[in-house]
Design a protein around this motif. Structure first.
Motif, PDB file in Angstrom:
ATOM      1  N   VAL A  24       0.860  -1.520  -0.287  1.00 53.59           N
ATOM      2  CA  VAL A  24       0.076   0.516   0.027  1.00 53.59           C
ATOM      3  C   VAL A  24       1.643   1.511   0.273  1.00 53.59           C
ATOM      4  CG1 VAL A  24      -2.076   0.999   1.190  1.00 53.59           C
ATOM      5  CG2 VAL A  24      -1.766  -1.074   1.586  1.00 53.59           C
ATOM      6  N   GLU A  25       0.770   1.838  -1.244  1.00 53.15           N
ATOM      7  CA  GLU A  25       1.755   3.244  -1.703  1.00 53.15           C
ATOM      8  C   GLU A  25       1.064   4.527  -0.824  1.00 53.15           C
ATOM      9  OE1 GLU A  25       4.367   2.831  -3.072  1.00 53.15           O
ATOM     10  OE2 GLU A  25       4.360   1.165  -4.316  1.00 53.15           O
ATOM     11  N   PRO A 146      -0.210   9.949  12.247  1.00 53.26           N
ATOM     12  CA  PRO A 146       0.519   9.446  11.381  1.00 53.26           C
ATOM     13  C   PRO A 146       1.000   9.331   9.854  1.00 53.26           C
ATOM     14  CG  PRO A 146      -1.407   8.350  12.337  1.00 53.26           C
ATOM     15  CD  PRO A 146      -1.307  10.061  12.739  1.00 53.26           C
ATOM     16  N   ARG A 147       1.378   8.773   9.281  1.00 53.31           N
ATOM     17  CA  ARG A 147       1.764   8.400   7.976  1.00 53.31           C
ATOM     18  C   ARG A 147       1.129   7.305   7.422  1.00 53.31           C
ATOM     19  NH1 ARG A 147       2.514  13.074   6.640  1.00 53.31           N
ATOM     20  NH2 ARG A 147       3.835  12.285   4.319  1.00 53.31           N
ATOM     21  N   VAL A 148       0.688   6.590   8.169  1.00 52.71           N
ATOM     22  CA  VAL A 148      -0.105   5.177   7.529  1.00 52.71           C
ATOM     23  C   VAL A 148      -1.585   5.173   8.523  1.00 52.71           C
ATOM     24  CG1 VAL A 148       0.081   3.066   6.983  1.00 52.71           C
ATOM     25  CG2 VAL A 148       2.286   4.760   6.895  1.00 52.71           C
ATOM     26  N   LEU A 149      -2.157   5.447   7.502  1.00 53.34           N
ATOM     27  CA  LEU A 149      -3.849   4.860   8.419  1.00 53.34           C
ATOM     28  C   LEU A 149      -4.697   4.263   7.763  1.00 53.34           C
ATOM     29  CD1 LEU A 149      -3.722   9.042   7.948  1.00 53.34           C
ATOM     30  CD2 LEU A 149      -4.796   7.639  10.209  1.00 53.34           C
ATOM     31  N   MET A 150      -5.347   2.992   8.573  1.00 51.28           N
ATOM     32  CA  MET A 150      -6.262   2.383   8.157  1.00 51.28           C
ATOM     33  C   MET A 150      -7.504   2.414   8.514  1.00 51.28           C
ATOM     34  SD  MET A 150      -3.844  -1.080   8.469  1.00 51.28           S
ATOM     35  CE  MET A 150      -3.916  -1.526   9.763  1.00 51.28           C
ATOM     36  N   PHE A 151      -8.409   2.897   7.884  1.00 53.11           N
ATOM     37  CA  PHE A 151      -9.776   2.959   8.150  1.00 53.11           C
ATOM     38  C   PHE A 151     -10.814   1.297   8.411  1.00 53.11           C
ATOM     39  CE2 PHE A 151      -7.796   6.369   7.804  1.00 53.11           C
ATOM     40  CZ  PHE A 151      -8.536   6.839   8.654  1.00 53.11           C
ATOM     41  N   ARG A 171      -9.115  11.407   1.190  1.00 49.87           N
ATOM     42  CA  ARG A 171      -8.708  12.238  -0.443  1.00 49.87           C
ATOM     43  C   ARG A 171      -7.280  13.566   0.511  1.00 49.87           C
ATOM     44  NH1 ARG A 171     -10.638  10.516  -5.128  1.00 49.87           N
ATOM     45  NH2 ARG A 171      -9.886  11.943  -6.416  1.00 49.87           N
ATOM     46  N   SER A 172      -7.337  14.031   1.413  1.00 50.08           N
ATOM     47  CA  SER A 172      -6.909  15.265   2.029  1.00 50.08           C
ATOM     48  C   SER A 172      -5.763  14.360   1.916  1.00 50.08           C
ATOM     49  CB  SER A 172      -7.738  16.472   2.845  1.00 50.08           C
ATOM     50  OG  SER A 172      -8.228  15.018   3.921  1.00 50.08           O
ATOM     51  N   GLY A 177       0.245  12.704   1.262  1.00 53.23           N
ATOM     52  CA  GLY A 177       1.458  12.033   0.901  1.00 53.23           C
ATOM     53  C   GLY A 177       1.350  11.093   1.915  1.00 53.23           C
ATOM     54  N   ARG A 178       0.066  10.635   2.924  1.00 51.82           N
ATOM     55  CA  ARG A 178       0.066   9.836   3.681  1.00 51.82           C
ATOM     56  C   ARG A 178      -0.316   8.440   2.930  1.00 51.82           C
ATOM     57  NH1 ARG A 178      -0.259  12.687   8.795  1.00 51.82           N
ATOM     58  NH2 ARG A 178      -1.466  14.681   8.404  1.00 51.82           N
ATOM     59  N   THR A 179      -0.769   7.246   3.579  1.00 50.88           N
ATOM     60  CA  THR A 179      -0.466   6.325   3.131  1.00 50.88           C
ATOM     61  C   THR A 179      -2.131   5.475   3.716  1.00 50.88           C
ATOM     62  OG1 THR A 179       1.515   5.239   3.212  1.00 50.88           O
ATOM     63  CG2 THR A 179       0.069   3.591   3.379  1.00 50.88           C
ATOM     64  N   VAL A 180      -3.269   5.731   2.512  1.00 53.31           N
ATOM     65  CA  VAL A 180      -4.194   5.516   3.501  1.00 53.31           C
ATOM     66  C   VAL A 180      -5.125   4.352   2.944  1.00 53.31           C
ATOM     67  CG1 VAL A 180      -7.029   6.287   3.349  1.00 53.31           C
ATOM     68  CG2 VAL A 180      -4.934   7.887   3.304  1.00 53.31           C
TER      69      VAL A 180
END
Ligand SMILES: Nc1ncnc2c1ncn2[C@@H]1O[C@H](COP(=O)(O)OP(=O)(O)OP(=O)(O)O)[C@@H](O)[C@H]1O
Length: 239
Positions: A24-25, A146-151, A171-172, A177-180
């Protein structure tokens, strides 16, 4: 970035996650799709170190979650919005998280504002609607910046304003530049929110593509999803 290398999780006879590898980029909203029981939540729990892989590995920013220093500052997640202490206020819930994770107290007010809960911050979470709890869970995920987020299913229970708000927020966060990584069963919403898609079924990777690639090959994202997962649906009414 999130990277899975041959991630496998077995519960007794159930192979919940089966040799799963994908990346996941950063800079994208990646939709995480699959039929009920496909293994999405298990995968997210493995990424967060809430469960141990049977084999393989899940890496956040190149490292297993359990070896991350200040993990809330590296990865934030909303898995189960109901998993909060009902007797605490929203403010107190976030303050406890901040204090135990070495996050400055001022950040609590910032995230409450970001999710639109400032006006109810002193109310007990037990009296919150599902949508308010979803917003509180998102505030907790964002607390460590955090730079990485999971929902996991964040639009569940949200009204149309809330659904639009989640879409814009996802989207924001990606535009920063975060990983979502975002799971949902709502294909029309996913088509509007995500730009990349990972589909899994029966624990395995079925497809990894951009929304554009899928909607070029199929009339809609829903058509793509239904065609690609046709052989992987485990639970459904007989026709
Ligand atoms: N703790 C556990 N013990 C035993 N089996 C489990 C456990 N957690 C998950 N499973 C099984 O692993 C499989 C994958 O479940 P998981 O919840 O990860 O799927 P999912 O894709 O998130 O499904 P849904 O879309 O319905 O939320 C299912 O067969 C489930 O019953």
């Amino acid at each position: 970035m999130i990277r899975l290398n041959h991630l496998t999780k077995r519960y007794g006879d159930t192979l919940a996650v089966d040799d799963l590898s994908f990346t996941v980029e950063p800079g994208h909203v990646t939709g995480f799709l699959g039929p009920n029981g496909a293994g999405k939540s298990t995968t997210m729990r493995l990424i967060l170190g809430l469960d141990t892989p049977t084999s393989g590995e899940a890496l956040v920013n190149g490292r297993p979650y359990t070896t991350l220093g200040r993990p809330m500052a590296q990865v934030g997640a909303l898995l189960d919005a109901g998993a909060v202490h009902g007797g605490r206020s929203a403010y107190h819930h976030l303050l406890c998280l901040a204090r135990t994770n070495d996050i400055r107290e001022r950040r609590v007010a910032e995230v409450l504002d970001l999710v639109g809960l400032t006006g109810v911050a002193r109310r007990r979470v037990g009296g919150f609607s599902l949508g308010m709890k979803q917003r509180l869970g998102i505030a907790a995920a964002l607390l460590g910046d955090p730079r990485v987020l999971m929902f996991d299913e964040p639009v569940n229970g949200l009204d149309p304003n809330g659904v639009r708000w989640i879409r814009d927020l996802m989207r924001s966060l990606a535009a920063e530049g975060r990983t979502v990584l975002l799971s949902s069963h709502l294909m029309s919403e996913m088509a509007l929110t995500a730009d990349r898609i990972v589909i899994m079924g029966r624990g395995k990777l079925i497809a990894e593509a951009t929304v554009q690639e899928l909607t070029t090959r199929y009339p809609t994202l829903e058509d793509a999803y239904l065609a690609l997962t046709a052989g992987s649906v485990q639970f459904g009414a007989a026709r």
